[in-house]
Write an enzyme that holds these catalytic residues in place. Structure first.
Site, PDB file in Angstrom:
ATOM      1  N   ARG A 250      30.951  68.255  -4.451  1.00 13.30           N
ATOM      2  CA  ARG A 250      31.386  66.863  -4.345  1.00 13.30           C
ATOM      3  C   ARG A 250      30.400  66.005  -5.134  1.00 13.30           C
ATOM      4  NH1 ARG A 250      31.657  63.045   1.125  1.00 13.30           N
ATOM      5  NH2 ARG A 250      32.540  61.200   0.082  1.00 13.30           N
ATOM      6  N   HIS A 251      30.921  65.006  -5.808  1.00 13.55           N
ATOM      7  CA  HIS A 251      30.036  64.102  -6.555  1.00 13.55           C
ATOM      8  C   HIS A 251      29.056  63.401  -5.618  1.00 13.55           C
ATOM      9  CE1 HIS A 251      32.042  60.501  -5.032  1.00 13.55           C
ATOM     10  NE2 HIS A 251      33.195  61.081  -5.288  1.00 13.55           N
TER      11      HIS A 251
ATOM     12  N   ARG B 109      32.304  59.675 -12.044  1.00 17.73           N
ATOM     13  CA  ARG B 109      31.338  60.072 -11.020  1.00 17.73           C
ATOM     14  C   ARG B 109      31.239  61.593 -10.892  1.00 17.73           C
ATOM     15  NH1 ARG B 109      35.848  57.662  -8.881  1.00 17.73           N
ATOM     16  NH2 ARG B 109      36.994  58.680  -7.185  1.00 17.73           N
TER      17      ARG B 109
ATOM     18  N   GLU C 229      40.735  63.002  -7.408  1.00 17.38           N
ATOM     19  CA  GLU C 229      40.839  62.698  -5.977  1.00 17.38           C
ATOM     20  C   GLU C 229      42.278  62.331  -5.625  1.00 17.38           C
ATOM     21  OE1 GLU C 229      40.250  63.253  -3.086  1.00 17.38           O
ATOM     22  OE2 GLU C 229      38.456  62.142  -2.487  1.00 17.38           O
ATOM     23  N   TRP C 230      42.608  62.522  -4.369  1.00 17.56           N
ATOM     24  CA  TRP C 230      43.909  62.134  -3.824  1.00 17.56           C
ATOM     25  C   TRP C 230      44.230  60.719  -4.308  1.00 17.56           C
ATOM     26  CZ3 TRP C 230      45.317  65.041   1.035  1.00 17.56           C
ATOM     27  CH2 TRP C 230      46.614  64.747   1.465  1.00 17.56           C
TER      28      TRP C 230
ATOM     29  N   TYR D 223      45.382  57.458  -3.525  1.00 16.28           N
ATOM     30  CA  TYR D 223      45.549  56.768  -2.247  1.00 16.28           C
ATOM     31  C   TYR D 223      46.570  55.635  -2.293  1.00 16.28           C
ATOM     32  CZ  TYR D 223      41.229  59.247  -1.031  1.00 16.28           C
ATOM     33  OH  TYR D 223      40.282  60.210  -0.790  1.00 16.28           O
TER      34      TYR D 223
ATOM     35  N   ARG E 117      37.943  69.460   0.066  1.00 14.21           N
ATOM     36  CA  ARG E 117      38.402  70.052   1.325  1.00 14.21           C
ATOM     37  C   ARG E 117      39.833  70.563   1.210  1.00 14.21           C
ATOM     38  NH1 ARG E 117      37.365  65.409   5.373  1.00 14.21           N
ATOM     39  NH2 ARG E 117      37.387  64.123   3.489  1.00 14.21           N
TER      40      ARG E 117
ATOM     41  N   HIS F  66      35.572  92.121   0.121  1.00 11.25           N
ATOM     42  CA  HIS F  66      35.883  93.486  -0.317  1.00 11.25           C
ATOM     43  C   HIS F  66      36.380  93.556  -1.762  1.00 11.25           C
ATOM     44  CE1 HIS F  66      36.851  93.309   4.158  1.00 11.25           C
ATOM     45  NE2 HIS F  66      35.688  93.951   4.068  1.00 11.25           N
TER      46      HIS F  66
END
Length: 226
Positions: A15-16, A72, A95-96, A98, A177, A208
């Site tokens: 994350r920035h 950023r 980013e999302w 908004y 996330r 594995h």
């Protein structure tokens, strides 16, 4: 990593560093806000601990770097690596979006939605409800999955190779996330609570040496520095 998984390809997701809006909790999507001095120091501190020859993120083992198009995120990678080249910009890591909620706080968004007659049975949750005038969780999922497909194709070819195969991604609070959830195969609405500090780094890999066993590395051991 456990000895049996030590040579498995890894995805380092960062994350920035801090911005004025990340500090205040305001949702920052398309607005291009620079790192604060503290944000730059956060990234430099992370770099000092984990980036370099023989360290957790060893440049000699990194094959690909993808960054969000926001300044950023780009600045964060430059501070981490000391480089201003060697990366690709990916809209999948933006980013999302908004929409109507850009620059607002969670409590203000929930109040706004109630004024609009929404969320009568439960409070707004971005992972399920998305953003008015911005992106839905399905739209965010689609663009993350597009990049994940590319990364998985690369890793499946190099799973047992000695060539560089680690990947670095630099993105944002919600996006990092969301990426982790999708890597593990969960819908964004799945109630898996994750946190990512500004300037922080997370690790995703495979158990594995199996591309079909994606895993999140919860803890790491650091070698003794001589």
């Amino acid at each position: 990593m456990p000895d049996k998984d030590a040579s498995t390809p890894r995805i380092f997701i960062l994350r920035h560093g801090e911005t004025e809006w990340s500090k205040s909790g305001q949702y920052t999507g398309k607005t291009d806000i620079p790192l604060t001095p503290r944000g730059e120091a956060q990234v430099k501190g992370t770099a000092q601990q984990v980036y370099g020859a023989g360290k957790l993120i060893d440049p000699a083992k990194v094959a690909k770097v993808w960054l969000s198009p926001r300044e950023r995120a780009i600045k964060t990678y430059e501070l981490l690596s000391g480089r201003n080249d060697g990366y690709e910009i990916s809209e999948s890591l933006a980013e999302w979006d908004y929409g109507d909620y850009e620059g607002r706080l969670t409590k203000d968004i929930r109040a706004l939605r109630k004024e609009r007659g929404l969320d009568k049975e439960r409070e707004w949750d971005i992972w399920s409800d998305g953003c008015e005038g911005g992106e839905s969780s399905a739209e965010v999922t689609a663009r993350i999955d597009a990049l994940l497909k590319e990364i998985r194709s690369f890793h499946v070819e190099r799973m047992h190779s000695t060539e560089p195969r680690d990947v670095i991604l630099v993105a944002h609070g919600h996006l990092t996330r969301a990426f982790a959830k999708r890597f593990l195969g969960y819908e964004l609405s799945f109630p898996l609570s994750l946190m990512m500090e500004p300037g922080g780094v997370g690790i995703l890999s495979y158990q594995h040496h199996n591309i079909d066993e994606p895993a999140m590395l919860l803890g790491i051991g650091f070698p003794l520095q001589e």
